[in-house]
Write an enzyme that holds these catalytic residues in place. Structure first.
Site, PDB file in Angstrom:
ATOM      1  N   GLU A  36      28.938 -35.313 -13.929  1.00 63.20           N
ATOM      2  CA  GLU A  36      29.334 -36.643 -14.418  1.00 63.20           C
ATOM      3  C   GLU A  36      30.089 -37.399 -13.304  1.00 63.20           C
ATOM      4  OE1 GLU A  36      29.664 -35.190 -19.079  1.00 63.20           O
ATOM      5  OE2 GLU A  36      31.460 -35.959 -18.101  1.00 63.20           O
ATOM      6  N   GLY A  81      31.216 -32.050 -12.428  1.00 64.31           N
ATOM      7  CA  GLY A  81      30.343 -32.351 -11.297  1.00 64.31           C
ATOM      8  C   GLY A  81      29.173 -33.243 -11.662  1.00 64.31           C
ATOM      9  N   CYS A 125      34.013 -18.547   0.941  1.00 66.38           N
ATOM     10  CA  CYS A 125      32.737 -18.506   1.664  1.00 66.38           C
ATOM     11  C   CYS A 125      32.881 -17.861   3.043  1.00 66.38           C
ATOM     12  CB  CYS A 125      32.217 -19.926   1.794  1.00 66.38           C
ATOM     13  SG  CYS A 125      33.517 -21.042   2.274  1.00 66.38           S
ATOM     14  N   LYS A 167      36.691 -36.327  -5.361  1.00 63.64           N
ATOM     15  CA  LYS A 167      36.523 -35.671  -6.667  1.00 63.64           C
ATOM     16  C   LYS A 167      36.880 -34.190  -6.539  1.00 63.64           C
ATOM     17  CE  LYS A 167      33.642 -33.318  -9.004  1.00 63.64           C
ATOM     18  NZ  LYS A 167      34.430 -32.438  -9.882  1.00 63.64           N
ATOM     19  N   GLU A 211      29.754 -28.486   3.813  1.00 64.56           N
ATOM     20  CA  GLU A 211      30.316 -27.148   4.066  1.00 64.56           C
ATOM     21  C   GLU A 211      29.877 -26.306   2.886  1.00 64.56           C
ATOM     22  OE1 GLU A 211      31.919 -26.178   6.663  1.00 64.56           O
ATOM     23  OE2 GLU A 211      32.716 -28.006   7.567  1.00 64.56           O
ATOM     24  N   GLU A 230      25.786 -14.627  -2.015  1.00 64.36           N
ATOM     25  CA  GLU A 230      27.228 -14.812  -2.135  1.00 64.36           C
ATOM     26  C   GLU A 230      27.698 -14.342  -3.508  1.00 64.36           C
ATOM     27  OE1 GLU A 230      29.759 -18.212  -0.153  1.00 64.36           O
ATOM     28  OE2 GLU A 230      28.657 -18.895  -1.889  1.00 64.36           O
ATOM     29  N   GLY A 257      37.037 -34.575 -13.060  1.00 62.56           N
ATOM     30  CA  GLY A 257      35.937 -34.554 -14.024  1.00 62.56           C
ATOM     31  C   GLY A 257      34.900 -33.513 -13.670  1.00 62.56           C
TER      32      GLY A 257
HETATM   33  P1  NAP Z   1      29.699 -26.232  -6.721  1.00 64.70           P
HETATM   34  O1  NAP Z   1      29.213 -25.988  -8.077  1.00 64.70           O
HETATM   35  O2  NAP Z   1      28.733 -26.615  -5.688  1.00 64.70           O
HETATM   36  O3  NAP Z   1      30.831 -27.341  -6.874  1.00 64.70           O
HETATM   37  C1  NAP Z   1      31.450 -27.962  -5.800  1.00 64.70           C
HETATM   38  C2  NAP Z   1      31.875 -29.350  -6.221  1.00 64.70           C
HETATM   39  O4  NAP Z   1      30.722 -30.135  -6.488  1.00 64.70           O
HETATM   40  C3  NAP Z   1      32.710 -29.363  -7.499  1.00 64.70           C
HETATM   41  O5  NAP Z   1      33.676 -30.392  -7.418  1.00 64.70           O
HETATM   42  C4  NAP Z   1      31.661 -29.681  -8.546  1.00 64.70           C
HETATM   43  O6  NAP Z   1      32.191 -30.231  -9.721  1.00 64.70           O
HETATM   44  C5  NAP Z   1      30.811 -30.685  -7.787  1.00 64.70           C
HETATM   45  N1  NAP Z   1      29.469 -30.898  -8.341  1.00 64.70           N
HETATM   46  C6  NAP Z   1      28.734 -30.072  -9.122  1.00 64.70           C
HETATM   47  N2  NAP Z   1      27.559 -30.662  -9.452  1.00 64.70           N
HETATM   48  C7  NAP Z   1      27.549 -31.884  -8.858  1.00 64.70           C
HETATM   49  C8  NAP Z   1      26.629 -32.970  -8.828  1.00 64.70           C
HETATM   50  N3  NAP Z   1      25.475 -32.935  -9.496  1.00 64.70           N
HETATM   51  N4  NAP Z   1      26.940 -34.062  -8.110  1.00 64.70           N
HETATM   52  C9  NAP Z   1      28.104 -34.133  -7.439  1.00 64.70           C
HETATM   53  N5  NAP Z   1      29.042 -33.157  -7.463  1.00 64.70           N
HETATM   54  C10 NAP Z   1      28.766 -32.037  -8.155  1.00 64.70           C
HETATM   55  O7  NAP Z   1      30.483 -25.000  -6.123  1.00 64.70           O
HETATM   56  P2  NAP Z   1      31.710 -24.233  -6.783  1.00 64.70           P
HETATM   57  O8  NAP Z   1      31.154 -23.360  -7.843  1.00 64.70           O
HETATM   58  O9  NAP Z   1      32.795 -25.174  -7.138  1.00 64.70           O
HETATM   59  O10 NAP Z   1      32.265 -23.393  -5.526  1.00 64.70           O
HETATM   60  C11 NAP Z   1      31.676 -22.223  -5.125  1.00 64.70           C
HETATM   61  C12 NAP Z   1      30.730 -22.489  -3.962  1.00 64.70           C
HETATM   62  O11 NAP Z   1      31.337 -23.321  -2.957  1.00 64.70           O
HETATM   63  C13 NAP Z   1      30.356 -21.243  -3.264  1.00 64.70           C
HETATM   64  O12 NAP Z   1      28.982 -21.213  -3.032  1.00 64.70           O
HETATM   65  C14 NAP Z   1      31.134 -21.297  -1.950  1.00 64.70           C
HETATM   66  O13 NAP Z   1      30.576 -20.599  -0.902  1.00 64.70           O
HETATM   67  C15 NAP Z   1      31.201 -22.728  -1.670  1.00 64.70           C
HETATM   68  N6  NAP Z   1      32.376 -23.037  -0.832  1.00 64.70           N
HETATM   69  C16 NAP Z   1      32.184 -23.358   0.467  1.00 64.70           C
HETATM   70  C17 NAP Z   1      33.243 -23.627   1.294  1.00 64.70           C
HETATM   71  C18 NAP Z   1      33.046 -23.981   2.754  1.00 64.70           C
HETATM   72  O14 NAP Z   1      33.994 -24.351   3.426  1.00 64.70           O
HETATM   73  N7  NAP Z   1      31.876 -23.882   3.298  1.00 64.70           N
HETATM   74  C19 NAP Z   1      34.530 -23.596   0.772  1.00 64.70           C
HETATM   75  C20 NAP Z   1      34.693 -23.279  -0.563  1.00 64.70           C
HETATM   76  C21 NAP Z   1      33.601 -23.007  -1.358  1.00 64.70           C
HETATM   77  P3  NAP Z   1      32.852 -29.313 -10.875  1.00 64.70           P
HETATM   78  O15 NAP Z   1      33.051 -27.953 -10.352  1.00 64.70           O
HETATM   79  O16 NAP Z   1      34.095 -30.008 -11.141  1.00 64.70           O
HETATM   80  O17 NAP Z   1      31.920 -29.357 -12.026  1.00 64.70           O
END
Ligand code: NAP
Ligand code: MG
Length: 498
Positions: A219, A217, A293, A185, A259, A393, A215
């Site tokens: 959903e 997150g 990150c 996803k 991660e 962050e 889609g």
């Molecule tokens: P996020 O909100 O955690 O989203 C990550 C993914 O999870 C997206 O595909 C999101 O969907 C999905 N998601 C959200 N709610 C979910 C749920 N209830 N069940 C299953 N999946 C769900 O993070 P983000 O805002 O996209 O990215 C920023 C964060 O990611 C930062 O905190 C950053 O540090 C971290 N990050 C970490 C790394 C690493 O390698 N450690 C790399 C990149 C980013 P949608 O966004 O499509 O709604």
């Protein structure tokens, strides 16, 4: 296609709609579509499928059906196919980079590194699987013992929007090499390049081996982690959603890789040449638009050079070109969306309120023709290391600067943070550098060259930054399970146990 303006979006030949990719084909999304926009201009690029339970069910079913045959391919066959994927990604990279640039708003020049890392992933795992421990066999009393590696099955993989193709390759390459099938996803905000890449994979891999459900997150993502027929969860994103994924894995006894975020310290010793150190520190807090990150956003600068270093850091920040994402000379472009832009600006407000001092930047910039985008100045904030601005962050191009004079105190302060993904050190004295590196609570430590990624080096986090390692052979283990078979030539004689 080096630098394109709005008018050339048509050259990308995007589809009108990107529904789920199931069994190698784009299918209709069960619950309709939503707009996917250019982060900098707000222009609609295409419609993305609003994936839900029905789409996830079909994708998991396809992955399950494809699994037995994919799992039984030889490692040599998988290696050939992974090399083919690397080739095809390389051939198509110019178009995919531009799509990703417009989708995310990040500057086009950055994508050279993204795609180099992504292509390397497929090449690396094509080779790694051939030399990775696959098990052995040895004689034992009255028979023999076999140990072997088997794939896990259907892997559910969820990725964020910041570096779409890096994330896609980190997830797909080791899982495929180890013989698993996949439902991925991508993030709602940056998905098009990933699904376009998925379409290219359809010419290389058997149907159902890689499936994608776009889609939201809560959903598509939630339906995927809740699906009863998945065998592994792999997630990159926030700590908050990571906890949810981890809890689901716990409830279901599923292996999980997480991660999560980061807030990396970058310690500058007084023996450095200031110009090169400033250059590297600047790269470390501004690359990826500040939306990563692994950025070195907590600068600890030795007292002896603090004033000169900070002056030069500000001078360097002033030179950074903020501009349209598709312009090759741009170094900082638009954040992903308004929510992220406001979040970053709010952090500057938090910093002011807690007594930190914004030495440079802190504002949104307007780029003509791109008024929709959130372009943020490189921002340098003098802060104490316990303050929220130095602990949480931000995901924008901002760094805190803090003085140090005692080595034990700076190591303690650098480690006093919930995250532990990366750390940086700059010194001409490698004895000091290595001694401090050994004391860093972080999964990757770069001395004198931030972002010095080496293919095959384990990547992942200490503390809240995650569980498990990617990018390396350790990832192959996290997508495999071991089986032990003990074969006896003869059954024990009748009466043995009586
Ligand atoms: P996020 O909100 O955690 O989203 C990550 C993914 O999870 C997206 O595909 C999101 O969907 C999905 N998601 C959200 N709610 C979910 C749920 N209830 N069940 C299953 N999946 C769900 O993070 P983000 O805002 O996209 O990215 C920023 C964060 O990611 C930062 O905190 C950053 O540090 C971290 N990050 C970490 C790394 C690493 O390698 N450690 C790399 C990149 C980013 P949608 O966004 O499509 O709604
Ligand atoms: Mg977008």
């Amino acid at each position: 296609m080096e630098a394109i303006g709005k008018a050339n979006v048509a050259d990308l030949k995007l589809a009108d709609q990107y529904g789920p990719l199931i069994n190698g084909e784009i299918v209709e999304a069960a619950n309709g579509y939503f707009d996917s926009v250019n982060a900098a201009t707000g222009e609609v690029l295409a419609q993305l499928g609003r994936g839900g339970k029905e789409d996830v069910d079909k994708a998991v079913e396809a992955a399950r059906a494809a699994f037995p045959s994919w799992a039984s391919t030889s490692i040599e066959e998988r290696s050939i196919l992974l090399n083919k994927i690397a080739e095809v990604l390389e051939e198509n990279q110019d178009r995919l980079k531009l799509i990703e640039c417009m989708d995310t708003g990040r500057a086009i020049h950055e994508f050279d590194l993204d795609y180099q890392l992504a292509i390397n992933q497929f090449r690396y795992f094509a080779g790694a699987i051939l030399t990775h421990y696959q098990g052995d066999s040895r004689p034992v009393d009255n028979g023999y013992l076999i140990t072997k590696k088997e794939p896990l099955g259907v892997c559910a993989q969820i990725i964020p929007w910041n570096v779409p193709m890096i994330m896609t390759s980190f997830k797909l390459a080791p899982a495929l090499a180890a013989g698993n099938t996949i439902v991925l996803k991508p993030a709602e905000d940056a998905c098009i390049s990933v699904i376009e890449f998925g379409k290219l994979l359809s010419d290389i891999l058997p149907p159902g081996v890689v499936n994608m459900v776009p889609g939201y997150g809560n959903e598509a993502g939630q339906a995927l982690i809740d699906h009863p027929d998945i065998d592994k969860l792999a997630f990159t994103g926030s700590v908050e959603v990571g906890r949810l994924v981890g809890r689901t894995a716990g409830d279901r006894i599923l292996p999980v890789t997480l991660e999560l975020g980061g807030k990396a310290p970058h310690i500058i010793f007084p023996d450095v040449d200031i110009e090169t150190a400033v250059e590297n520190a600047t790269l470390g807090y501004t690359f990826f638009n500040g939306e990563s990150c692994i950025l070195g956003t907590r600068l600890f600068i030795h007292d002896d050079i603090y004033d000169e270093f900070v002056d030069k850091l500000i001078e360097r920040a002033k030179e950074i070109k903020i501009g349209p994402p598709t312009d090759r000379s741009t170094r900082l472009a638009s954040l992903i969306n308004e929510k992220q832009g406001k979040r970053v600006l709010n952090y500057f407000e938090i910093a002011r309120n807690e007594g930190a001092k914004i030495l440079y930047g802190g504002n949104r910039v307007t780029v003509p023709g791109h008024e929709h985008g959130y372009f943020i100045e490189p921002t340098i904030i003098e802060a104490e290391s316990h303050m929220r601005i130095a602990q949480e962050e931000i995901f924008g191009p901002a760094a805190t600067v803090t003085r140090w004079s005692d080595i034990d105190e700076v190591v303690k302060a650098a480690n006093e943070v919930d995250y532990g993904l990366a750390a940086g050190i700059m010194t001409d004295n490698m004895e000091n550098g290595l001694a401090v590196a050994n004391r860093m609570e972080a999964g990757s430590v770069w001395i004198n060259s931030y972002f010095n990624f080496q293919t095959g080096a384990p990547f992942g986090g200490y503390k809240n930054s995650g569980v498990g390692r990617e990018y390396s052979k350790e990832a192959l283990d996290s997508y495999s399970q071991s089986k032990t078979i003990v074969a006896a030539y003869k059954r024990p004689p009748y009466g043995t146990f009586l």
